[in-house]
Design a protein around this motif. Sequence first.
Motif, PDB file in Angstrom:
ATOM      1  N   LEU A 149       0.814  -1.333  -0.086  1.00  0.00           N
ATOM      2  CA  LEU A 149      -0.042   0.028  -0.093  1.00  0.00           C
ATOM      3  C   LEU A 149       0.809   1.260   0.073  1.00  0.00           C
ATOM      4  CD1 LEU A 149      -2.714   1.594   0.072  1.00  0.00           C
ATOM      5  CD2 LEU A 149      -2.658   1.103   2.649  1.00  0.00           C
ATOM      6  N   ALA A 150       2.082   1.341   0.813  1.00  0.00           N
ATOM      7  CA  ALA A 150       3.014   2.417   1.047  1.00  0.00           C
ATOM      8  C   ALA A 150       3.540   2.592  -0.407  1.00  0.00           C
ATOM      9  CB  ALA A 150       3.677   2.318   1.956  1.00  0.00           C
ATOM     10  N   ASP A 151       3.982   1.458  -1.120  1.00  0.00           N
ATOM     11  CA  ASP A 151       4.633   1.803  -2.357  1.00  0.00           C
ATOM     12  C   ASP A 151       3.622   2.168  -3.485  1.00  0.00           C
ATOM     13  OD1 ASP A 151       6.774   0.984  -4.259  1.00  0.00           O
ATOM     14  OD2 ASP A 151       5.541  -0.608  -5.277  1.00  0.00           O
ATOM     15  N   LEU A 152       2.350   1.616  -3.333  1.00  0.00           N
ATOM     16  CA  LEU A 152       1.579   2.116  -4.330  1.00  0.00           C
ATOM     17  C   LEU A 152       0.906   3.524  -4.264  1.00  0.00           C
ATOM     18  CD1 LEU A 152      -1.092  -0.938  -4.436  1.00  0.00           C
ATOM     19  CD2 LEU A 152       0.435  -0.092  -6.325  1.00  0.00           C
ATOM     20  N   GLU A 153       0.838   4.090  -2.948  1.00  0.00           N
ATOM     21  CA  GLU A 153       0.492   5.451  -2.501  1.00  0.00           C
ATOM     22  C   GLU A 153       1.669   6.246  -3.205  1.00  0.00           C
ATOM     23  OE1 GLU A 153      -0.247   5.132   1.462  1.00  0.00           O
ATOM     24  OE2 GLU A 153      -2.468   5.244   1.272  1.00  0.00           O
TER      25      GLU A 153
ATOM     26  N   MET B 237       2.834   9.929  -9.944  1.00  0.00           N
ATOM     27  CA  MET B 237       2.063   9.989 -10.980  1.00  0.00           C
ATOM     28  C   MET B 237       1.364  10.995 -11.097  1.00  0.00           C
ATOM     29  SD  MET B 237       1.571   8.577 -14.047  1.00  0.00           S
ATOM     30  CE  MET B 237       1.796   6.818 -14.166  1.00  0.00           C
ATOM     31  N   GLY B 238       0.778  11.450  -9.873  1.00  0.00           N
ATOM     32  CA  GLY B 238      -0.068  12.892  -9.805  1.00  0.00           C
ATOM     33  C   GLY B 238       0.741  14.029  -9.972  1.00  0.00           C
TER      34      GLY B 238
ATOM     35  N   THR C 276       3.109  17.839 -16.819  1.00  0.00           N
ATOM     36  CA  THR C 276       2.861  17.863 -18.019  1.00  0.00           C
ATOM     37  C   THR C 276       1.743  18.768 -18.166  1.00  0.00           C
ATOM     38  OG1 THR C 276       3.450  15.455 -18.172  1.00  0.00           O
ATOM     39  CG2 THR C 276       2.214  16.296 -19.922  1.00  0.00           C
ATOM     40  N   ARG C 277       0.654  18.895 -17.437  1.00  0.00           N
ATOM     41  CA  ARG C 277      -0.606  19.801 -17.831  1.00  0.00           C
ATOM     42  C   ARG C 277       0.145  21.274 -17.935  1.00  0.00           C
ATOM     43  NH1 ARG C 277      -4.167  18.227 -13.856  1.00  0.00           N
ATOM     44  NH2 ARG C 277      -5.173  16.962 -15.596  1.00  0.00           N
ATOM     45  N   ARG C 278       0.945  21.643 -16.684  1.00  0.00           N
ATOM     46  CA  ARG C 278       1.743  23.059 -17.072  1.00  0.00           C
ATOM     47  C   ARG C 278       2.278  23.254 -18.227  1.00  0.00           C
ATOM     48  NH1 ARG C 278       2.306  21.981 -11.635  1.00  0.00           N
ATOM     49  NH2 ARG C 278       4.683  21.171 -11.984  1.00  0.00           N
TER      50      ARG C 278
END
Length: 105
Positions: free
Chosen positions: A13-17, A23-24, A30-32
């Motif tokens: 869970l810690a790794d996925l978070e 990623m966020g 990329t959006r900027r």
Amino acid sequence: MIDMPKMTDRERLADLEARQRKMGEEVEKTRRNLRGKYAQLVPELAVEQLTEREFRDVITAAIRVGGAAAIAALKPLPDASATPQSTPANNQKSSRRDGPATSMA
């Protein structure tokens, strides 16, 4: 073959978070960058013919309906060069920003 110890659910869970956070951050970066590329197009446009509110409203509406729909809606309109330009005397600007003034009394 080396047998890796299995991660616990808590470690997984810690790794996925952590991956999700990374990623966020990558999405925002990329959006900027993409928005910056679009912003570089603005100096080439005759935006001074619009008020800031009109410019924002036009861009917002085009984004909301989608580029293809916005272009399809605008194509039948006459070119700006075919219509007379407003003179400052005919184009009185209101000091109001977001609608009618209301009494505070």
